[in-house]
Design an enzyme around this catalytic site. Sequence first.
Site, PDB file in Angstrom:
ATOM      1  N   SER A 143       0.858  -1.182   0.000  1.00 29.99           N
ATOM      2  CA  SER A 143       0.000   0.000   0.000  1.00 29.99           C
ATOM      3  C   SER A 143       0.886   1.222   0.000  1.00 29.99           C
ATOM      4  O   SER A 143       2.087   1.125   0.260  1.00 29.99           O
ATOM      5  CB  SER A 143      -0.892   0.014   1.242  1.00 29.99           C
ATOM      6  N   THR A 424      -6.979   1.725   4.429  1.00 27.92           N
ATOM      7  CA  THR A 424      -6.600   0.852   5.533  1.00 27.92           C
ATOM      8  C   THR A 424      -7.508   1.061   6.737  1.00 27.92           C
ATOM      9  O   THR A 424      -7.972   0.096   7.363  1.00 27.92           O
ATOM     10  CB  THR A 424      -5.132   1.085   5.932  1.00 27.92           C
ATOM     11  N   CYS A 575       0.165  -6.090 -17.456  1.00 31.74           N
ATOM     12  CA  CYS A 575       0.772  -6.875 -16.370  1.00 31.74           C
ATOM     13  C   CYS A 575       2.115  -6.267 -15.982  1.00 31.74           C
ATOM     14  O   CYS A 575       2.986  -6.079 -16.837  1.00 31.74           O
ATOM     15  CB  CYS A 575       0.969  -8.326 -16.805  1.00 31.74           C
ATOM     16  N   CYS A 599       4.134 -14.068 -11.203  1.00 28.22           N
ATOM     17  CA  CYS A 599       2.946 -13.333 -10.773  1.00 28.22           C
ATOM     18  C   CYS A 599       3.129 -12.640  -9.428  1.00 28.22           C
ATOM     19  O   CYS A 599       3.540 -13.248  -8.433  1.00 28.22           O
ATOM     20  CB  CYS A 599       1.759 -14.284 -10.704  1.00 28.22           C
ATOM     21  N   CYS A 602      -1.217  -9.233  -8.326  1.00 26.90           N
ATOM     22  CA  CYS A 602      -1.792  -7.885  -8.352  1.00 26.90           C
ATOM     23  C   CYS A 602      -3.239  -7.891  -8.819  1.00 26.90           C
ATOM     24  O   CYS A 602      -3.992  -6.969  -8.534  1.00 26.90           O
ATOM     25  CB  CYS A 602      -0.949  -6.952  -9.224  1.00 26.90           C
ATOM     26  N   CYS A 605      -4.738  -8.618 -14.449  1.00 30.41           N
ATOM     27  CA  CYS A 605      -5.197  -9.407 -15.596  1.00 30.41           C
ATOM     28  C   CYS A 605      -6.643  -9.835 -15.428  1.00 30.41           C
ATOM     29  O   CYS A 605      -7.420  -9.850 -16.391  1.00 30.41           O
ATOM     30  CB  CYS A 605      -4.299 -10.617 -15.797  1.00 30.41           C
TER      31      CYS A 605
END
Length: 630
Positions: A143, A424, A575, A599, A602, A605
């Site tokens: 974050s 958050t 990506c 990967c 995230c 895709c």
Amino acid sequence: MLRFIFLSSKLKPKSNSIFSSSHLSDSCFGNPASSPLNSKLARTHFSSLYSSGFLVNSSRTAILGQNGSGFSSPWNLGHGAKSLCSGGEIRRESMDYDVVIVGAGPAGLSSAIRLKQLCREKNVDLSVCVVEKGAQVGDHILSGNVFEPRALDELLPQWKQEDAPVRVPVSSDKFWFLTKNRSVSLPSPFNNKGNYVISLSQLVRWLGLKAEELGVEIYPGFAAAEVLYDNDDKVIGIATNDMGVAKNGSKKDTFQPGVELKGKITLLAEGCRGSLSENIIRKYKLRNKGQGQHQTYALGIKEVWEISSDKHEPGSVVHTVGWPLDSKTYGGSFFYHMEDRQVAVGLVVALNYQNPFLNPYEEFQKFKHHPAIRHLLAGGTVLQYGARTLNEGGFQSIPYPVFPGGAIIGCSAGFLNVPKIKGTHTAMKSGMLAAESAFSMLHDGSYMENYWENLRGSWVWSELYAARNFRPAFEFGLFPGLALSALEHYIMKGRSPWTFKHGEPDHMATKEAQVSSQIEYPKPDGVLSFDVPTSLYRSNTNHDHDQPAHLRLKDPQVPEQVNLPNYAGPETRYCPARVYEYVPDDKGQLKLLINAQNCLHCKACDIKDPTQNIEWTVPEGGGGPAYTVM
């Protein structure tokens, strides 16, 4: 045949400095007074298993199989665990809890902590477990993060005295409009007085400690892959995925079937675009029962640098809009000064961008060469890289969060306050509210639906309602969006009589290549800008290569027949980890290659694919990035 030990004390698979098998204190085995097997006996079993080779320490789990080489018995077998072995047939192990929480992020851990606090207040014993797909708690947490401590103040009022990693108050708050070579100061709308610049992955690790101190059982390294239902279509828990399955689907020597974690209540706290949460939302039509609009997303790309001390200003916060993005693409950048000469620098790009040639990763690399940013980073060193999508739908896109047997909390439901660029505190509060409703249901016989009512009566709801028109205002473009958002913020103060709607879903916004302009990006210089493999290395991403791809194509023909000719293969650009690339086959025809081991989890895709042909599912637990300062 596999051997299994059934202990009601806690032999948990813990794999980092906070949750490791080397920390064998009484707290690792639960409360001795309440356990049929006290902690001393539990440690005796632990030692005998260790010396016999049944139990070894591992970077992934504390309990392995008899051969000591794989994941063949990875669980603390307590709370009504059931044997797998019957006549030589291996079945899924089942464990029963009062509350099962999926995801050890801010929402999940806040919910777990609140549940155990209520247990202490009411002298009630409820079993609570949290399952986390990251190898360590905090590994998958990324974050910005300028942190608003409002929810933390409510959850753990003594956090300042308990060494929480929340130490750098915001000292200055700037907002710039960028052109290619200039930065123009604008009035800052963020009001970050009283907030802190933090690493959220570090805060989550600290929350994990607090949860464990209260008796929460946390299982890092295990991915929730399936929702369990009873005959009435009520959720009764989750199952983790099978481990030790080869890429071709065969069982390796280390094969271990998934484990069923059954709960009277299941709380889903998977973060943005959680796979189980999305399935639940569709199954029970929760978005229609809530505010009714689709979710919209952005992709955040971030690096943490160490810079020279003469340039470091702890607590300095800068946000920007404008360059390098065009006026039709919503997004912006941030530059936060953390502690220890560290700075967080990142770019957020809304995933409803139109041009299929746009590459968010390359836009971020270009951004770092802006004169206002370049001189701050010059001479510095990149410590870590990562990327994650975030919800931007806000108030209009909140689904009804309660389903039969549980609820959705945190960013899985989408509580980000877009104009604040903060989610958050709202995620934590949603977890706390769900915990209170779950406790009342289990202890007092009330209803989980109270979570929805309590949410609507909380400061989360009023905050998101006041911010509801900011993000959709930018559907009209950058400058109209700035004007409308200024009107909402400074004049109407969130009380306008209208509510804007979001545009079309992000994947539908992508235009075809023939009507779009190609974008040429400069080559990385290796000093401020980097190629993807270099950045990926800094994310500490790792997956077992020999496992089924967790990125699945609903129709394997679509990439070559639709995406490549119509959109110029956009998956190779949206990506941020080079998971997707088109390579020639033996006939010279371009075919999509999926490098699933790259990967970053995230979820871009799953969101941006123009035909929604890519389905993101969880890989084996323990894989993915390993963030430490993000």
